[in-house]
Structures are given as C-alpha cells and as structure tokens.
Scaffold this motif. Structure first.
Motif, PDB file in Angstrom:
ATOM      1  N   UNK A 197       0.859  -1.184   0.000  1.00  0.00           N
ATOM      2  CA  UNK A 197       0.000   0.000   0.000  1.00  0.00           C
ATOM      3  C   UNK A 197       0.894   1.232   0.000  1.00  0.00           C
ATOM      4  N   UNK A 198       0.728   2.046  -1.030  1.00  0.00           N
ATOM      5  CA  UNK A 198       1.653   3.142  -1.199  1.00  0.00           C
ATOM      6  C   UNK A 198       0.947   4.360  -1.786  1.00  0.00           C
ATOM      7  N   UNK A 199       1.296   5.537  -1.253  1.00  0.00           N
ATOM      8  CA  UNK A 199       0.795   6.804  -1.774  1.00  0.00           C
ATOM      9  C   UNK A 199       1.908   7.520  -2.533  1.00  0.00           C
ATOM     10  N   UNK A 200       1.515   8.203  -3.620  1.00  0.00           N
ATOM     11  CA  UNK A 200       2.443   9.055  -4.358  1.00  0.00           C
ATOM     12  C   UNK A 200       1.925  10.486  -4.301  1.00  0.00           C
ATOM     13  N   UNK A 201       2.738  11.396  -3.807  1.00  0.00           N
ATOM     14  CA  UNK A 201       2.404  12.814  -3.747  1.00  0.00           C
ATOM     15  C   UNK A 201       3.257  13.556  -4.772  1.00  0.00           C
ATOM     16  N   UNK A 202       2.662  14.582  -5.379  1.00  0.00           N
ATOM     17  CA  UNK A 202       3.424  15.361  -6.344  1.00  0.00           C
ATOM     18  C   UNK A 202       3.075  16.838  -6.204  1.00  0.00           C
ATOM     19  N   UNK A 203       4.138  17.696  -6.303  1.00  0.00           N
ATOM     20  CA  UNK A 203       3.975  19.135  -6.396  1.00  0.00           C
ATOM     21  C   UNK A 203       3.406  19.774  -5.149  1.00  0.00           C
ATOM     22  N   UNK A 204       2.888  20.988  -5.320  1.00  0.00           N
ATOM     23  CA  UNK A 204       2.309  21.736  -4.223  1.00  0.00           C
ATOM     24  C   UNK A 204       3.288  22.728  -3.620  1.00  0.00           C
ATOM     25  N   UNK A 205       2.780  23.522  -2.670  1.00  0.00           N
ATOM     26  CA  UNK A 205       3.612  24.470  -1.934  1.00  0.00           C
ATOM     27  C   UNK A 205       4.149  23.783  -0.682  1.00  0.00           C
ATOM     28  N   UNK A 206       5.464  23.766  -0.489  1.00  0.00           N
ATOM     29  CA  UNK A 206       6.040  23.030   0.645  1.00  0.00           C
ATOM     30  C   UNK A 206       5.812  23.695   1.986  1.00  0.00           C
ATOM     31  N   UNK A 207       5.502  25.006   2.004  1.00  0.00           N
ATOM     32  CA  UNK A 207       5.262  25.660   3.287  1.00  0.00           C
ATOM     33  C   UNK A 207       4.423  26.902   3.047  1.00  0.00           C
ATOM     34  N   UNK A 208       3.692  27.373   4.077  1.00  0.00           N
ATOM     35  CA  UNK A 208       2.867  28.580   3.893  1.00  0.00           C
ATOM     36  C   UNK A 208       3.672  29.818   3.554  1.00  0.00           C
ATOM     37  N   UNK A 209       4.917  29.846   4.002  1.00  0.00           N
ATOM     38  CA  UNK A 209       5.735  31.042   3.778  1.00  0.00           C
ATOM     39  C   UNK A 209       6.493  31.004   2.462  1.00  0.00           C
ATOM     40  N   UNK A 210       6.406  29.881   1.745  1.00  0.00           N
ATOM     41  CA  UNK A 210       7.155  29.739   0.490  1.00  0.00           C
ATOM     42  C   UNK A 210       6.169  29.719  -0.676  1.00  0.00           C
ATOM     43  N   UNK A 211       6.101  30.807  -1.470  1.00  0.00           N
ATOM     44  CA  UNK A 211       5.136  30.865  -2.566  1.00  0.00           C
ATOM     45  C   UNK A 211       5.578  30.121  -3.816  1.00  0.00           C
ATOM     46  N   UNK A 212       6.735  29.485  -3.731  1.00  0.00           N
ATOM     47  CA  UNK A 212       7.256  28.764  -4.896  1.00  0.00           C
ATOM     48  C   UNK A 212       6.915  27.279  -4.771  1.00  0.00           C
ATOM     49  N   UNK A 213       6.188  26.710  -5.742  1.00  0.00           N
ATOM     50  CA  UNK A 213       5.841  25.283  -5.646  1.00  0.00           C
ATOM     51  C   UNK A 213       7.034  24.399  -5.982  1.00  0.00           C
ATOM     52  N   UNK A 214       6.830  23.108  -5.830  1.00  0.00           N
ATOM     53  CA  UNK A 214       7.879  22.126  -6.087  1.00  0.00           C
ATOM     54  C   UNK A 214       7.417  21.177  -7.182  1.00  0.00           C
ATOM     55  N   UNK A 215       8.359  20.481  -7.788  1.00  0.00           N
ATOM     56  CA  UNK A 215       8.025  19.409  -8.730  1.00  0.00           C
ATOM     57  C   UNK A 215       8.518  18.068  -8.191  1.00  0.00           C
ATOM     58  N   UNK A 216       8.648  18.010  -6.905  1.00  0.00           N
ATOM     59  CA  UNK A 216       9.143  16.793  -6.266  1.00  0.00           C
ATOM     60  C   UNK A 216       8.009  15.783  -6.087  1.00  0.00           C
ATOM     61  N   UNK A 217       8.319  14.509  -6.345  1.00  0.00           N
ATOM     62  CA  UNK A 217       7.399  13.406  -6.083  1.00  0.00           C
ATOM     63  C   UNK A 217       7.838  12.699  -4.810  1.00  0.00           C
ATOM     64  N   UNK A 218       6.871  12.400  -3.967  1.00  0.00           N
ATOM     65  CA  UNK A 218       7.153  11.727  -2.689  1.00  0.00           C
ATOM     66  C   UNK A 218       6.358  10.431  -2.599  1.00  0.00           C
ATOM     67  N   UNK A 219       6.950   9.481  -1.927  1.00  0.00           N
ATOM     68  CA  UNK A 219       6.323   8.168  -1.724  1.00  0.00           C
ATOM     69  C   UNK A 219       6.125   7.936  -0.239  1.00  0.00           C
ATOM     70  N   UNK A 220       4.935   7.440   0.132  1.00  0.00           N
ATOM     71  CA  UNK A 220       4.673   7.042   1.515  1.00  0.00           C
ATOM     72  C   UNK A 220       4.100   5.636   1.513  1.00  0.00           C
ATOM     73  N   UNK A 221       4.872   4.700   2.087  1.00  0.00           N
ATOM     74  CA  UNK A 221       4.369   3.345   2.276  1.00  0.00           C
ATOM     75  C   UNK A 221       3.550   3.339   3.555  1.00  0.00           C
TER      76      UNK A 221
END
Length: 561
Positions: free
Chosen positions: A231-255
C-alpha cells in the motif's frame, strides 16, 4: 272307443300313441320327447342355441360377474359392465378385471402400468404414481414419466421438487440432496467450503486468499491481480510551506505503515515537469504511471499544456512527456478531475487562467488514455457554471463524473451545487436536493463508491475561516445527499486530498488556520472505514519525514486498477 276330452289324459294318451311332443320350457322325459329344435335338459325342453342355462349343450351355463350375458347360436356371449373387462377370454367368469384399478389392465386389457423409479397405481383407468422409489420424486406432475427426478443429484430439484441450487460466483451441483459448488468463475474460489456463499473469495483482490486459498498478504499489503502489493501513496507538487510561494516538482512516496515520506528519484533523461501547485493527477494502474496535467507555477501562473507521466516500478522511475492529440484543453489552475479506471478515461472540468483573480472556465475535457486523445464532449441541456477549485471524482458504480462546489475565484464566495455527468448521453444532471452547501478546498475520496465528501470551507474571504470536518455521502442514482457524523477523526481542514488505498478511503494532509490567522499545514494520514464511518489515524502529524506538509499538492494510490 269313446271320445276322449282334451286335458292331461289326452296328452298322455297321444304320447303313448307316439303322436305328442313337449314344447320349449315344458317338461320332458324318456317317454315324452321335446319338439323339433329343442333339447331335454334337466327334464325341461330348451333351445340350446339361446338358453342361458344350457347354451350349446345341457349344463353349459352363460353368466359371470360384472357383465350382461347372452347365448347366441349356441355360444355364450357377455357384454361387460362399464369399467370392467373380460381379459382372459373366458366367459365363465365374466368380466373379471376392474379396468379402473388393475395395474396390469389399466383402462383396457393388457395395458400394464410400468413407471420409471416408481410403484405404479391405476386410478379411474389411468396409470398413476402410487409412490416414488427412494431418492426420486415426480416434479412435473406427469404420471407418464414416473418419478423422473433424482433429487439426490439434480441441481434444479436438490433434496426436493423446486429446491434449485443457486451458488454465487459458480456453477452449481447437487450431491446427496445438498447443493454444492460446481466450478468457480474465473478468479474466484471456494475457500471456506460453504456452498451457501459459493466461490466467495476473489483470488484477484482478497488479501486473505491472494492468488490461492489461504495465501494471505502481509500487513500493509493489498492483493491486486492475484499478487500481494504494498500500500503506497504518491504525492506530487504543491507548496512546501505557507511562507514559500514557490511550488515544487518533487514526487514523494509514503508506504502506509511507515512514518516517513521518501523522495521518488526519477530518470530525467526526457525532461521533468515544471514545478506546480493546484494541478491534477491520476494513477493509470494498467500502465503503472502517474499522469500530471495543468496547475500553476509561482503566483499561480498556468504552466504549459504538456501531459507528463511518471512511470513507477520496482526497478525505478522515469519522467516522460506524452504526445496527445485532439482538443487539448488549456492548462488551468484549480481544475477538478476524476479518473475512470474501468474505461481509462480522465475527466477535467473548470479551473482558472490567472491565479486567484482570473476568470474561471466551464470547459469539460476528457482524455482517452488508451489513445492519448483529448475530446470536448458536445453537451446537451444545462451545464455547471464556470468555476475553479471544485471537488470531483468518477463514481465507479455508475461511471458518472461527479462535481461539487468550487468558486469563481479565490476571492469570491464558494458555490454549493452538485452535478453529475453521464458520458453515455453526454448530459449534465444537477442534484437539486440540499447537500453540503457552498464549499471550496474540499475533497472526494477518489476511486471507490459511493462518493463521500470531506472538509473544505464556505469561502476564503472571511476571517477566521470556517473549516469543515463533516462527511457527506452522495447516492448518484437517486441524487440524494446524506450527512454522517463521526465521533472522532481529523481536525477541520481544507486542501486535504481523499484517495482510495486498497479499497479503503484515506485522507491525506490539508491545512488549517491557527489563532493568529497563520496557515498551518498537516502531514497526517487517516483511514476511513466504510460503512462503519470510523476514522483511524495511520500517520501522525509529527514533523517526521518529508514533506512536513504541503498545500495545493496531489496524491494518488499506487496500485493496479
């Protein structure tokens, strides 16, 4: 000689002289013979050609039971009473057989009653079943074929007439008068040995019987296509913090079952997608890839219209831009989407072109993933108003695209209407019954029926924000919303993401506002048991692992569908 008077003396005298004979039914003797054509039998002159007591010869009597007798030309004859027969051809005993009840002569002489698997009887001149042989019954009510059913082996009449065997997910058979499993349909198995529930186990999806009976998957695994998978989740993109208006293109995995997110390190030989937030993603399980489209970069400026795929396997990951054709939609921010796994179609609706203040769209775009062809369905009738940041999903049970809420912009009050789109008729239907009301930043739990909605807020303009934590269930067929209250669960929030993992609804992250008005990001994960409607936290909100929290991100469940 004196004249003799007529009388007995005269008759005697004439007889002595040889001049007198006895007539029919008159006395006869050695000295008094019978007249012509008559025979003296027992001292009486009779006509043996028609006399019932002396038919053809003295002492040959015509008679017998159950008949009307006659003597014709010296031969005894009988006419049987109704329902009786002279089956042995002997006049002496008349019509000796009761044709209404004799199983050897039922209805007519020689008609013997021999019935299959039965003891025969004769009633009113017709063969009937008196009793069936053990294990057999007459189920069609016809005597001609006897007791035609073996209730010990016939699945249509198992144990008794009309007791058919209906075994789920299998053909049925009858053994010893009890229903049993015949052959299971492909992919199913009878793992508990109970005929009542048939082949109850799906070897394709059952975690307890994955690929074969009693072959369980380990904790944290699901069974897909007969194999245990993590069972695994894949997350992609978004704003990493409220104070950072620059989004990311990082993909993350959570088992699931582990606390930490890990970065998906992908081969970038063909390029990588631009960093983005408030985009849409879908997991194409048949191809093992994450699809990414739209969204905005810094300042929520829309990115280009490239469709990206992140191919993920046990061997590694690789980004690839996909070439599409057809009516390619404009890349928008805050588009709502729903993935139809059964048909490999991706539905996109709405979005905005210029961040928080741009005009919204009412475009409906559909991607056929088999051919990578975009289309814009020609819709008839009423349609939803333009909007962005709505919640959407495809209901697997009906195949309909479901849309709720959203807003004309981030600074405008939210909408509260619900619509369903039927691709067969290419029509939108509005759910007129009251439901969750105006919402923005809410989410459906994608990939499982029925559609269930969680969280969000009425708008983003009031302070403090009124965040929600209710559950609303939509019956797509009856267009009915039902609100459910849970005893405990996630804190009220917006921008969370709902997804189905192994058939179980999961809620991922989201954000809230603290007492000072500052945005706070969650990084917890909750599992929602349905239909019990209970939440269980499967990952805490502790700042462990990456990311610590995100907003405007996307999440999918990495599993075959």
């Amino acid at each position: 000689m004196a004249l003799l008077r007529r009388g007995p003396l005269l008759a005697v005298a004439l007889a002595l002289l040889g001049c007198q004979t006895a007539r029919e039914n008159e006395r006869c003797s050695a000295s008094l013979s019978c007249g012509r054509g008559l025979t003296c039998c027992d001292g009486v002159c009779v006509d043996v050609t028609r006399d019932l007591r002396h038919c053809g010869a003295c002492g040959t009597s015509c008679g017998g039971q159950n008949a009307v007798a006659s003597c014709l030309e010296g031969t005894c004859r009988s006419v049987c009473n109704d329902g009786f027969g002279d089956c042995n051809g002997r006049a002496v005993d008349g019509c000796e057989v009761n044709l209404r009840a004799d199983v050897s002569h039922c209805g007519t002489c020689g008609a013997s009653c021999g019935l299959a698997n039965a003891t025969a009887g004769c009633e009113a001149g017709r063969c009937v079943v008196a009793r069936c042989a053990p294990g057999f019954q007459s189920c069609d009510g016809l005597s001609a074929n006897g007791c035609e059913v073996d209730v010990g082996t016939d699945p249509r009449h198992c144990g008794g007439c009309g007791q058919g065997c209906a075994v789920p997910e299998a053909t049925s058979r009858c053994a010893a008068s009890r229903c049993a499993v015949g052959a299971c349909v492909a992919g199913q198995a009878d793992c508990d040995g109970e005929a009542q529930n048939g082949c109850e186990a799906s070897l394709e999806t059952s975690a307890a019987h994955c690929g074969a009976c009693n072959q369980p998957c380990a904790a944290g695994e699901v069974c897909r296509q007969g194999a245990c998978r993590t069972l695994e989740l894949l997350l992609f993109g978004g704003f990493p913090s409220p104070s950072n208006p620059t989004p990311t293109n990082q993909a993350q995995r959570l088992v699931l079952g582990q606390r930490s997110f890990t970065e998906v390190v992908a081969d970038a030989g063909l390029g990588v997608p631009d960093a983005r937030a408030h985009h849409v993603t879908a997991w194409d399980g048949r191809a093992g890839r994450l699809l990414v489209f739209g969204g905005g970069s810094a300042g929520l400026t829309p990115v280009d219209a490239t469709l990206w795929a992140l191919e993920v396997s046990d061997a590694g990951a690789r980004w690839e831009p996909l070439t599409t054709s057809g009516a390619v939609p404009a890349p928008l921010v805050g588009t709502a989407s729903g993935w139809d796994a059964a048909r490999r179609r991706w539905y996109l609706f709405g979005g905005t072109t210029a961040g928080s203040s741009g005009p919204p769209s009412a475009q409906l775009a559909v991607l056929d993933v088999e051919t990578l062809t975009w289309s814009a369905p020609a819709v008839s009738g009423s349609t939803p108003a333009p909007r962005a940041f709505a919640a959407a999903m495809v209901d697997p049970a009906t195949g309909r695209f479901v849309l709720h809420g959203g807003a004309p912009s981030l600074v405008a009050p939210a909408l509260g209407d619900t619509w369903t789109f039927d691709s067969t008729s290419s029509t939108w239907t509005q759910v007129l019954q009251s439901g969750p009301g105006p919402r923005i930043g809410h989410t459906f739990f994608d990939g499982v029926s029925p559609p269930v909605l969680f969280g969000g807020s009425a708008d983003l303009t009031t302070s403090p924000l009124e965040l929600r934590a209710e559950l609303w269930e939509l019956d797509v067929v009856t267009s009915t919303w039902t609100q459910h209250t849970v005893a405990s669960g996630p804190a009220p929030r917006r921008d969370a993401r709902g997804v189905s993992v192994g058939g179980v609804r999961h809620l991922v992250s989201g954000s809230a506002v603290d007492g000072t008005g500052a945005e706070v990001l969650f990084n917890d994960v909750w599992a929602l048991t349905w239909p019990a409607r209970t939440f269980q936290q499967v990952r805490s909100n502790a700042p462990v692992g990456a990311p610590a929290g995100r907003s405007g991100f996307s999440v999918v469940s990495r599993e075959p569908r």
